[in-house]
Write a protein that holds these residues in place. Structure first.
Motif, mmCIF file in Angstrom:
data_model
loop_
_atom_site.group_PDB
_atom_site.id
_atom_site.type_symbol
_atom_site.label_atom_id
_atom_site.label_comp_id
_atom_site.label_asym_id
_atom_site.label_seq_id
_atom_site.Cartn_x
_atom_site.Cartn_y
_atom_site.Cartn_z
ATOM 1 N N ASP A 33 0.825 -1.212 0.000
ATOM 2 C CA ASP A 33 0.000 0.000 0.000
ATOM 3 C C ASP A 33 0.861 1.265 0.000
ATOM 4 N N THR A 34 1.986 1.220 0.680
ATOM 5 C CA THR A 34 2.909 2.353 0.665
ATOM 6 C C THR A 34 3.481 2.535 -0.734
ATOM 7 N N LEU A 35 3.831 1.434 -1.369
ATOM 8 C CA LEU A 35 4.367 1.497 -2.736
ATOM 9 C C LEU A 35 3.322 2.064 -3.696
ATOM 10 N N GLU A 36 2.070 1.702 -3.485
ATOM 11 C CA GLU A 36 0.979 2.244 -4.312
ATOM 12 C C GLU A 36 0.861 3.756 -4.115
ATOM 13 N N SER A 37 1.051 4.214 -2.889
ATOM 14 C CA SER A 37 0.986 5.644 -2.605
ATOM 15 C C SER A 37 2.144 6.409 -3.251
ATOM 16 N N ILE A 38 3.318 5.811 -3.276
ATOM 17 C CA ILE A 38 4.460 6.435 -3.961
ATOM 18 C C ILE A 38 4.139 6.562 -5.443
ATOM 19 N N GLN A 39 3.627 5.484 -6.018
ATOM 20 C CA GLN A 39 3.243 5.481 -7.427
ATOM 21 C C GLN A 39 2.188 6.558 -7.700
ATOM 22 N N ASN A 40 1.162 6.618 -6.865
ATOM 23 C CA ASN A 40 0.090 7.592 -7.060
ATOM 24 C C ASN A 40 0.593 9.021 -6.978
ATOM 25 N N LEU A 41 1.484 9.287 -6.040
ATOM 26 C CA LEU A 41 2.039 10.632 -5.920
ATOM 27 C C LEU A 41 2.878 10.974 -7.150
ATOM 28 N N GLY A 42 3.628 10.010 -7.649
ATOM 29 C CA GLY A 42 4.395 10.237 -8.877
ATOM 30 C C GLY A 42 3.493 10.524 -10.064
ATOM 31 N N LEU A 43 2.406 9.778 -10.181
ATOM 32 C CA LEU A 43 1.452 10.014 -11.270
ATOM 33 C C LEU A 43 0.789 11.380 -11.140
ATOM 34 N N LEU A 44 0.432 11.738 -9.917
ATOM 35 C CA LEU A 44 -0.170 13.050 -9.685
ATOM 36 C C LEU A 44 0.782 14.154 -10.125
ATOM 37 N N ARG A 45 2.034 14.050 -9.734
ATOM 38 C CA ARG A 45 3.011 15.078 -10.128
ATOM 39 C C ARG A 45 3.229 15.084 -11.644
ATOM 40 N N TRP A 46 3.110 13.931 -12.286
ATOM 41 C CA TRP A 46 3.225 13.872 -13.749
ATOM 42 C C TRP A 46 2.092 14.666 -14.393
ATOM 43 N N HIS A 47 0.875 14.488 -13.880
ATOM 44 C CA HIS A 47 -0.266 15.237 -14.411
ATOM 45 C C HIS A 47 -0.131 16.722 -14.090
ATOM 46 N N MET A 48 0.351 17.040 -12.908
ATOM 47 C CA MET A 48 0.560 18.445 -12.545
ATOM 48 C C MET A 48 1.582 19.096 -13.470
ATOM 49 N N ALA A 49 2.577 18.344 -13.869
ATOM 50 C CA ALA A 49 3.598 18.875 -14.782
ATOM 51 C C ALA A 49 2.980 19.302 -16.114
ATOM 52 N N HIS A 50 1.907 18.629 -16.494
ATOM 53 C CA HIS A 50 1.212 18.968 -17.735
ATOM 54 C C HIS A 50 0.144 20.034 -17.515
ATOM 55 N N GLY A 51 -0.166 20.324 -16.269
ATOM 56 C CA GLY A 51 -1.161 21.330 -15.954
ATOM 57 C C GLY A 51 -2.592 20.850 -16.076
ATOM 58 N N GLU A 52 -2.764 19.578 -16.364
ATOM 59 C CA GLU A 52 -4.096 19.003 -16.501
ATOM 60 C C GLU A 52 -3.973 17.492 -16.481
ATOM 61 N N TYR A 53 -5.129 16.828 -16.344
ATOM 62 C CA TYR A 53 -5.118 15.374 -16.414
ATOM 63 C C TYR A 53 -4.857 14.984 -17.860
ATOM 64 N N VAL A 54 -3.783 14.240 -18.089
ATOM 65 C CA VAL A 54 -3.413 13.787 -19.427
ATOM 66 C C VAL A 54 -3.162 12.288 -19.336
ATOM 67 N N SER A 55 -3.913 11.512 -20.090
ATOM 68 C CA SER A 55 -3.685 10.069 -20.064
ATOM 69 C C SER A 55 -2.384 9.763 -20.794
ATOM 70 N N PHE A 56 -1.785 8.650 -20.455
ATOM 71 C CA PHE A 56 -0.551 8.253 -21.130
ATOM 72 C C PHE A 56 -0.786 8.081 -22.621
ATOM 73 N N HIS A 57 -1.978 7.635 -22.972
ATOM 74 C CA HIS A 57 -2.272 7.376 -24.387
ATOM 75 C C HIS A 57 -2.343 8.658 -25.213
#
Length: 109
Positions: A33-57
């Motif tokens: 569960d901790t590893l999932e939280s690290i992953q989720n925070l990384g994904l959140l910051r990835w979307h923040m870097a784009h300024g919006e929700y952007v799917s990988f696709h």
């Protein structure tokens, strides 16, 4: 991660950071569960870097500016999630492969 999909990053970020801190403190650094939280925070910051929700696709089609500091933070978190998942779950586990894929998207930006 409801706030992520609604692009309410101001609410999502402190919540994701708090969840990670609590899980780290109560479950330990290598709990799934901790590893999932690290992953989720990384994904959140990835979307923040784009300024919006952007799917990988659709990330390649995203024409907006990127926040390089957020991308670096995302890549660092996703790398940590990948390394820990590899050690704890194994190289071929679906969560490890998920982390590997996410990291690939993060570092190509």
């Amino acid at each position: 991660m409801h706030h992520l999909r609604t692009e309410n990053f101001a609410l999502a970020l402190p919540m994701a950071e708090e969840v990670l801190a609590v899980r780290h403190r109560t479950l330990g650094k290598e709990h799934a569960d901790t590893l999932e939280s690290i992953q989720n925070l990384g994904l959140l910051r990835w979307h923040m870097a784009h300024g919006e929700y952007v799917s990988f696709h659709s990330a390649d089609a995203h024409a907006g500016p990127w926040d390089l500091k957020e991308l670096e933070s995302a890549a660092s978190l996703l790398e940590e999630a990948k390394k820990l998942r590899c050690r704890v779950l194994g190289k071929s586990h679906k969560k490890t492969l998920e982390s590997e894929r996410a990291l690939g998207y993060a570092v190509q930006r």
